[in-house]
Design an enzyme around this catalytic site. Structure first.
Site, PDB file in Angstrom:
ATOM      1  N   TYR A 241      -8.291  -3.658 -11.674  1.00 18.93           N
ATOM      2  CA  TYR A 241      -8.064  -2.378 -11.002  1.00 18.93           C
ATOM      3  C   TYR A 241      -6.762  -1.732 -11.507  1.00 18.93           C
ATOM      4  CZ  TYR A 241     -10.939  -3.137  -6.632  1.00 18.93           C
ATOM      5  OH  TYR A 241     -11.908  -3.311  -5.685  1.00 18.93           O
TER       6      TYR A 241
ATOM      7  N   HIS B 223     -27.799  20.651  -2.979  1.00 18.21           N
ATOM      8  CA  HIS B 223     -27.852  21.241  -4.306  1.00 18.21           C
ATOM      9  C   HIS B 223     -26.918  22.442  -4.421  1.00 18.21           C
ATOM     10  CE1 HIS B 223     -29.695  22.044  -8.145  1.00 18.21           C
ATOM     11  NE2 HIS B 223     -29.850  23.310  -7.798  1.00 18.21           N
TER      12      HIS B 223
ATOM     13  N   LYS C 209       0.394   5.332  -6.099  1.00 22.80           N
ATOM     14  CA  LYS C 209      -0.603   5.342  -7.188  1.00 22.80           C
ATOM     15  C   LYS C 209      -1.491   6.584  -7.103  1.00 22.80           C
ATOM     16  CE  LYS C 209      -4.503   4.106  -6.535  1.00 22.80           C
ATOM     17  NZ  LYS C 209      -5.075   2.789  -6.479  1.00 22.80           N
TER      18      LYS C 209
ATOM     19  N   GLU D 100     -26.314  14.607  -5.477  1.00 23.50           N
ATOM     20  CA  GLU D 100     -27.723  14.750  -5.109  1.00 23.50           C
ATOM     21  C   GLU D 100     -28.609  13.793  -5.898  1.00 23.50           C
ATOM     22  OE1 GLU D 100     -29.851  18.424  -6.341  1.00 23.50           O
ATOM     23  OE2 GLU D 100     -28.007  18.966  -7.364  1.00 23.50           O
TER      24      GLU D 100
ATOM     25  N   GLU E 285      -6.403   1.617 -13.779  1.00 23.20           N
ATOM     26  CA  GLU E 285      -5.918   2.825 -13.101  1.00 23.20           C
ATOM     27  C   GLU E 285      -4.664   3.363 -13.796  1.00 23.20           C
ATOM     28  OE1 GLU E 285      -7.567   2.166  -8.551  1.00 23.20           O
ATOM     29  OE2 GLU E 285      -5.489   1.668  -8.948  1.00 23.20           O
TER      30      GLU E 285
ATOM     31  N   CYS F 214       0.825  -1.212   0.000  1.00 22.36           N
ATOM     32  CA  CYS F 214       0.000   0.000   0.000  1.00 22.36           C
ATOM     33  C   CYS F 214       0.855   1.256   0.000  1.00 22.36           C
ATOM     34  CB  CYS F 214      -0.937  -0.015   1.202  1.00 22.36           C
ATOM     35  SG  CYS F 214      -1.830   1.527   1.392  1.00 22.36           S
TER      36      CYS F 214
ATOM     37  N   CYS G 142      -1.235   1.682  -3.243  1.00 20.03           N
ATOM     38  CA  CYS G 142      -2.248   2.742  -3.091  1.00 20.03           C
ATOM     39  C   CYS G 142      -1.669   4.150  -3.003  1.00 20.03           C
ATOM     40  CB  CYS G 142      -3.065   2.505  -1.830  1.00 20.03           C
ATOM     41  SG  CYS G 142      -3.428   0.794  -1.480  1.00 20.03           S
TER      42      CYS G 142
HETATM   43  P1  NDP Z   1      -7.151  -8.191 -10.887  1.00 17.35           P
HETATM   44  O1  NDP Z   1      -7.311  -9.581 -10.429  1.00 17.35           O
HETATM   45  O2  NDP Z   1      -8.123  -7.147 -10.486  1.00 17.35           O
HETATM   46  O3  NDP Z   1      -7.053  -8.161 -12.473  1.00 17.35           O
HETATM   47  C1  NDP Z   1      -6.185  -8.974 -13.185  1.00 17.35           C
HETATM   48  C2  NDP Z   1      -6.446  -8.734 -14.651  1.00 17.35           C
HETATM   49  O4  NDP Z   1      -5.505  -9.480 -15.403  1.00 17.35           O
HETATM   50  C3  NDP Z   1      -7.822  -9.206 -15.087  1.00 17.35           C
HETATM   51  O5  NDP Z   1      -8.315  -8.306 -16.029  1.00 17.35           O
HETATM   52  C4  NDP Z   1      -7.533 -10.559 -15.693  1.00 17.35           C
HETATM   53  O6  NDP Z   1      -8.432 -10.922 -16.705  1.00 17.35           O
HETATM   54  C5  NDP Z   1      -6.176 -10.300 -16.324  1.00 17.35           C
HETATM   55  N1  NDP Z   1      -5.423 -11.529 -16.511  1.00 17.35           N
HETATM   56  C6  NDP Z   1      -5.202 -12.516 -15.608  1.00 17.35           C
HETATM   57  N2  NDP Z   1      -4.452 -13.484 -16.169  1.00 17.35           N
HETATM   58  C7  NDP Z   1      -4.207 -13.113 -17.439  1.00 17.35           C
HETATM   59  C8  NDP Z   1      -3.520 -13.688 -18.517  1.00 17.35           C
HETATM   60  N3  NDP Z   1      -2.951 -14.903 -18.409  1.00 17.35           N
HETATM   61  N4  NDP Z   1      -3.456 -13.029 -19.682  1.00 17.35           N
HETATM   62  C9  NDP Z   1      -4.072 -11.821 -19.805  1.00 17.35           C
HETATM   63  N5  NDP Z   1      -4.738 -11.225 -18.828  1.00 17.35           N
HETATM   64  C10 NDP Z   1      -4.818 -11.859 -17.656  1.00 17.35           C
HETATM   65  O7  NDP Z   1      -5.663  -7.818 -10.473  1.00 17.35           O
HETATM   66  P2  NDP Z   1      -4.880  -6.478 -10.376  1.00 17.35           P
HETATM   67  O8  NDP Z   1      -3.490  -6.909 -10.578  1.00 17.35           O
HETATM   68  O9  NDP Z   1      -5.442  -5.408 -11.236  1.00 17.35           O
HETATM   69  O10 NDP Z   1      -5.141  -6.050  -8.871  1.00 17.35           O
HETATM   70  C11 NDP Z   1      -4.931  -6.966  -7.801  1.00 17.35           C
HETATM   71  C12 NDP Z   1      -5.797  -6.628  -6.630  1.00 17.35           C
HETATM   72  O11 NDP Z   1      -5.270  -5.497  -5.982  1.00 17.35           O
HETATM   73  C13 NDP Z   1      -7.230  -6.234  -6.971  1.00 17.35           C
HETATM   74  O12 NDP Z   1      -8.072  -7.330  -7.109  1.00 17.35           O
HETATM   75  C14 NDP Z   1      -7.607  -5.395  -5.806  1.00 17.35           C
HETATM   76  O13 NDP Z   1      -8.099  -6.229  -4.791  1.00 17.35           O
HETATM   77  C15 NDP Z   1      -6.314  -4.762  -5.382  1.00 17.35           C
HETATM   78  N6  NDP Z   1      -6.232  -3.356  -5.834  1.00 17.35           N
HETATM   79  C16 NDP Z   1      -7.109  -2.448  -5.341  1.00 17.35           C
HETATM   80  C17 NDP Z   1      -7.064  -1.137  -5.753  1.00 17.35           C
HETATM   81  C18 NDP Z   1      -8.052  -0.160  -5.220  1.00 17.35           C
HETATM   82  O14 NDP Z   1      -8.649  -0.414  -4.190  1.00 17.35           O
HETATM   83  N7  NDP Z   1      -8.275   0.962  -5.906  1.00 17.35           N
HETATM   84  C19 NDP Z   1      -6.077  -0.676  -6.712  1.00 17.35           C
HETATM   85  C20 NDP Z   1      -5.207  -1.711  -7.183  1.00 17.35           C
HETATM   86  C21 NDP Z   1      -5.300  -2.996  -6.744  1.00 17.35           C
HETATM   87  P3  NDP Z   1      -9.846 -11.638 -16.390  1.00 17.35           P
HETATM   88  O15 NDP Z   1     -10.760 -10.565 -15.914  1.00 17.35           O
HETATM   89  O16 NDP Z   1     -10.246 -12.198 -17.708  1.00 17.35           O
HETATM   90  O17 NDP Z   1      -9.568 -12.693 -15.362  1.00 17.35           O
END
Ligand code: NDP
Length: 453
Positions: free
Chosen positions: A177, A436, A50, A441, A181, A42, A47
């Protein structure tokens, strides 16, 4: 049997530090080991940096809007090394705060990697062994690349904060995410961003209408998003120094930098966990019960290493609940239901509860939704749209889900989340007088459902 410590925490991220501090403040003799930097994902590589990059990336639009409002200013250029220097100075400061908090609570720290030798023993990387009545695993997670030829040429979110210079052309792979982002952040900082996502729409699992609008707005702001597309192969073009990428849609293109945001895996490798009987799940996560206890009674685990809900505030709660359960004799499960969260895309998405699709599977619902051009952006001549959406149970009238896509949606959902968590009904929202003129709202002025089902 006398132990060296009442508690040995492995991992100095948000969850581990909180648990260590609170246990120590309650009188426990606590040690914590961290192999990298205090503050964890984080604070050091997630976080916090970022969000600072989100702020940095939003100034182009702010300055453009200011011009539309009559100010005689222009954005000038963004100097990445200046920002990066300030960013890392801030992270150093925060790491210092974490160290100070631990020291101030009387937690003994070990700046090294450790492994679990048995149910009550930790082995430090220098070979020393320490015993503890309880061990808390809080090692977090790490980005994973998908196993594509040439992927070693790509960075992950860990490295993005350390780039020597911003690339001209960047490919972001993934649709979660982190991918969304960073696609927005880099686009805002002036990088030409292409995003490949293998599925039909980014942000899988979130409300369809909300993620559809996020994707639309991202593209309108300049992110070149290719859905149903993945990387097949990557190679370094020695002549130009750029990365050649062949993708599943048949394209062959060159980028200056490629970033994989294809998920994260729990940090459980080479920790000796399975040897001492700690059960791991398919993704390497520590399997725990509602009280964060693993299959070995003296070993608990919290945060991303358990792959439950991978969010900082959840890890912190799990840490506090662990201390309450184990050290205060008050068994406290963590409530993982109705957790508000925000995705810091541009525009942001704030969400709590069920998506329309999930709710429809569960029970008959009414869907209230409005999408409009907000006053500030419309006045500035932008076509940006925002969305406010409530999913309401037809039977109980409770708001089952609230989804907001708008600038500041993260701030809004924190507050709307209280009402939803309390079990507010649609009529409770309706009874609340609008503030408002605001965007928010609209959340209390939606009169008729747009759909029922
Ligand atoms: P996520 O699990 O959210 O997303 C992973 C992405 O990678 C998905 O779109 C997935 O596709 C894709 N993917 C997985 N395997 C492959 C592959 N072999 N080839 C191509 N694409 C692939 O992970 P993140 O890394 O984005 O984030 C991890 C976690 O961190 C989040 O789940 C969240 O909990 C936390 N986080 C929270 C934030 C916040 O609160 N703002 C900010 C950043 C992270 P598919 O959908 O098809 O599985």
């Amino acid at each position: 049997m006398a132990f060296d410590y009442d508690l040995f925490v492995i991992g100095g991220g948000s969850g581990g530090v909180r648990a260590a501090r609170v246990a120590a403040q309650g009188g426990a003799h606590v040690a914590l080991a961290e192999e990298s930097r205090y503050g964890g994902t984080c604070v050091i590589r997630g976080c916090v940096p970022k969000k600072l990059m989100v702020f940095a990336s939003e100034f182009v639009d702010i300055v453009e809007d200011a011009r539309a409002f009559g100010w005689d200013i222009s954005p000038g250029s963004f100097d990445w090394p200046t920002f990066r220097g300030k960013l890392h100075a801030e992270l150093d400061r925060l790491e210092g705060v974490y160290r100070k908090l631990l020291a101030g609570s009387g937690v003994e720290t070990f700046d090294m990697r450790v492994r679990v030798a048995d149910a009550h023993t930790i082995e430090l990387s220098d070979g020393t062994r320490k015993s503890a009545r309880h061990i808390l695993l809080a090692m977090g997670g790490w980005p994973v690349k998908p196993g594509i030829a040439g992927e070693e040429l790509a960075i992950t979110s860990n490295e993005v904060f350390h780039l020597d210079h911003l690339p001209k052309r960047m490919l972001v792979v993934g649709g979660g995410y982190i991918a969304c982002e960073f696609a927005c952040i880099l686009n805002g900082l002036g990088v030409e961003v292409t995003q490949y996502y293998r599925g039909a729409q980014v942000l899988r699992g979130f409300d369809d209408e909300a993620r559809g609008l996020v994707a639309e707005e991202m593209q309108q702001k300049g992110v070149e998003l290719h859905l149903g597309t993945n990387v097949l192969e990557m190679k370094r073009d020695e002549a130009s120094g750029s990365v050649w990428v062949k993708s599943t849609n048949g394209d062959e293109r060159e980028f200056d930098q490629v970033m994989f945001a294809t998920g994260r895996a729990p940090n459980t490798r080479d920790m000796g966990l399975q040897d001492v009987g700690v059960e791991l799940g398919r993704n390497g996560e520590v399997v725990v019960d509602a009280y964060s206890q693993s299959s070995v009674p003296s070993i608990h685990a919290i945060g991303d290493v358990t792959d439950r809900v991978n969010l900082t505030p959840v890890a912190i709660r799990e840490g506090m609940a662990f201390v309450e359960t184990v050290f205060n004799g008050n068994p406290t499960p963590v409530d993982h239901d109705l957790i508000p969260t925000a995705i810091f895309t541009q525009p942001e998405m704030g969400t709590i509860g069920l998506s329309e699709e999930e709710a429809r599977e569960q029970e008959p619902v009414e869907v209230y939704c409005t999408s409009f051009k907000p006053m500030q952006q419309a006045f500035a001549g932008r076509s940006d749209r925002v969305l406010m959406k409530l999913i309401v149970s037809r039977e109980s009238r409770k708001v089952l889900g609230c989804h907001i896509v708008a600038p500041g949606a993260g701030e809004m959902i924190q507050l709307a989340g209280i009402a939803v968590k309390m079990g507010a009904t649609k009529e409770d929202f309706d009874r609340t007088v609008a503030v408002h003129p605001t965007m928010a709202e609209e959340i209390v002025t939606m009169k008729a459902p747009v759909r029922t089902g």
